[in-house]
Design a protein around this motif. Structure first.
Motif: not given
Length: 244
Positions: A174-191
């Motif tokens: 078992p190891n940890v990997l990270v993948v970068n989707l190369g997208l704009d920040n998909p954050a939910d900015d709604r209150p």
């Protein structure tokens, strides 16, 4: 636990909470078997109200939350599928329908990720999959032979996950990997959603229940299911959960 006040708060007393608990302030979400099969519950830290999101006879589990959105694994169709729920619209929606087993969903803003089980050329694979809520598209991110394992976590445009990869001279570990989707920040900015607070004459909030002066309680503050099988919170006294 509040790091600012250094105080711990107990949210449940049922002893039926599942293995996964997730938080995105002010909401805490988990799966709970107090009614038999696992259901999704949410607790609002602002109002002290706990409410039941699902009430389908099948199991709903592995809940994750981001802003006003919740994702989970749902077994109402026989095979584990991914569902999402919006705390603003109080509507549930099925995300997947391919009939393949899934596990370990996570959500951040407009992205939902999970591990999908698939058989190719007679071999079993567990691949990382992502769904973009903004465009309604799902795609497989991995297709290698290394088994993906829980937990899976998404933040911004990056996904972290576990996988069994070769480590000489021991073989796959078992190891940890990270993948970068190369997208704009998909954050939910709604209150955060404003959920109804219990409003019973002379009532006092106690955890996730409304407790009356005579000592009787109204667990969950009253809930009714939507047609999709998810339940929307209602004011106290609205009655117990019913099927849609």
């Amino acid at each position: 636990y509040n790091l600012s006040t250094r105080k711990e708060q107990r949210l449940t007393t049922t002893g039926t909470v599942g293995e996964r608990v997730a938080i995105d302030e002010p909401f805490v979400v988990w799966d709970d078997t107090r009614n038999g099969q696992a259901d999704i519950y949410v607790y609002d830290l602002r109002s002290g109200v706990e409410f039941r999101v699902t009430n389908d006879p099948a199991a709903q589990r592995d809940a994750a939350i981001s802003g006003n959105r919740i994702a989970w694994i749902d077994e109402r169709h026989g095979t584990p599928e991914v569902y999402r729920y919006d705390l603003v619209t109080r509507q549930a929606q099925r995300v997947t329908s391919d009939g393949l087993a899934k596990e370990a969903p996570d959500i951040f803003g407009g992205l939902i990720v999970w591990v999908r089980h698939e058989t190719r050329a007679g071999e079993a694979f567990r691949d990382l999959t992502v769904h973009d809520l903004r465009i309604g598209k799902t795609r497989r991110l991995t297709s290698d032979i290394f088994a993906k394992e829980r937990p899976v976590s998404v933040y911004g445009a990056r996904i972290a996950y576990g996988a069994r990869t070769p480590v000489a001279p021991f073989g796959p570990l078992p190891n940890v990997l990270v993948v970068n989707l190369g997208l704009d920040n998909p954050a939910d900015d709604r209150p955060p959603a404003e959920l109804p607070r219990p409003a019973a004459a002379g009532a006092q909030k106690l955890g996730g229940s409304v407790r009356r002066p005579d000592g009787s309680g109204v667990p969950g503050a009253g809930i009714r299911a939507t047609p999709q099988g998810a339940a929307a919170p209602q004011a106290a006294g609205a009655g117990r959960a019913v099927r849609g």
